[in-house]
Write a protein that holds these residues in place. Sequence first.
Motif: not given
Length: 308
Positions: A204-205, A242-244, A266-268
């Motif tokens: 991914g990016f 994502c969610l964290h 992924a970015k939170v």
Amino acid sequence: MKRLFIILFCLPLFALAQKEITHTVGPKESLTSIGRLYNINGRELAKYNNIDYEKGLSLGQVLKIPASATTTKPVVAPPVVKKEPVVTKPVVKNNEVAGTPIYHTVAKKETLYGISTMYGKVPIADIKKWNNLTADGLNEGMQLIVGYTTKTTTPVVKNVVKEAPPAVKEEVKVVKEVKRPDPVVKEDNTPPPAANTGKNLNGGFFKSLYMTQTRNANVSTESGVAGVFKSTSGWEDGKYYCLHNDANAGTIVKISNPATGKSIYAKVLDVIPDIKQNTGLLLRISNAAAEELGVSDAKFDCSVSYVK
């Protein structure tokens, strides 16, 4: 006489060094939210106070804060700011900079992504530009400019206010529908899985940003169960989200699927919503990210690596 003078001069400095820093738990506060106020992980704060992280906190409970933690985090704005009336939430054209600025007072756990959604999906880049922000993190009580009003923008303001509530409801519905047995891609009207069969976006990016964040840093790794939420992002550009609960908003995390041996970055965006469907989840990822990980179920085992 000279020795007595030196002792009297040093006593205030010694007392100041020994002063203990504490925090009194307020309504709806948790170890995670308090840890973010002082730039310390919630589990580390629990360990410092000899508290079971899973049992949570009680209203009025007093916590000890490590002195090293408070030196890197600004103090939350005074209560006076909270009592100020929240400015009406109309928003103007994204690129409009003339006129009177419209302000939003940041509440607990609010993020740039959530505030952007509240105001008709104003680009996060514009909000950061208007407020001279260099990072994604926010402090409770902060006053943010979310747009500008002019005489010609009145019709736009009314339309956005009416459309904002349905947008919020759709986000809640997305989380509840993750467990449905039908393929997520078909229900979301995003590109069908066949379009991405064999497609590899090499993680991914955000892969290069993760490498930058973790260079010469201590990386923490957690294992647990992940869920999936629907998103139209990432199918073509590889921008996975994502969610964290433990990683700060804006942090880039590496998510690996041991069953397939694949990893994505992924970015939170925010913390995981505190609802029944999310009980026991370590994180939630977008369905585009799940596609590259080779995930076919609504829930799967994973490992997460990031810098605290």
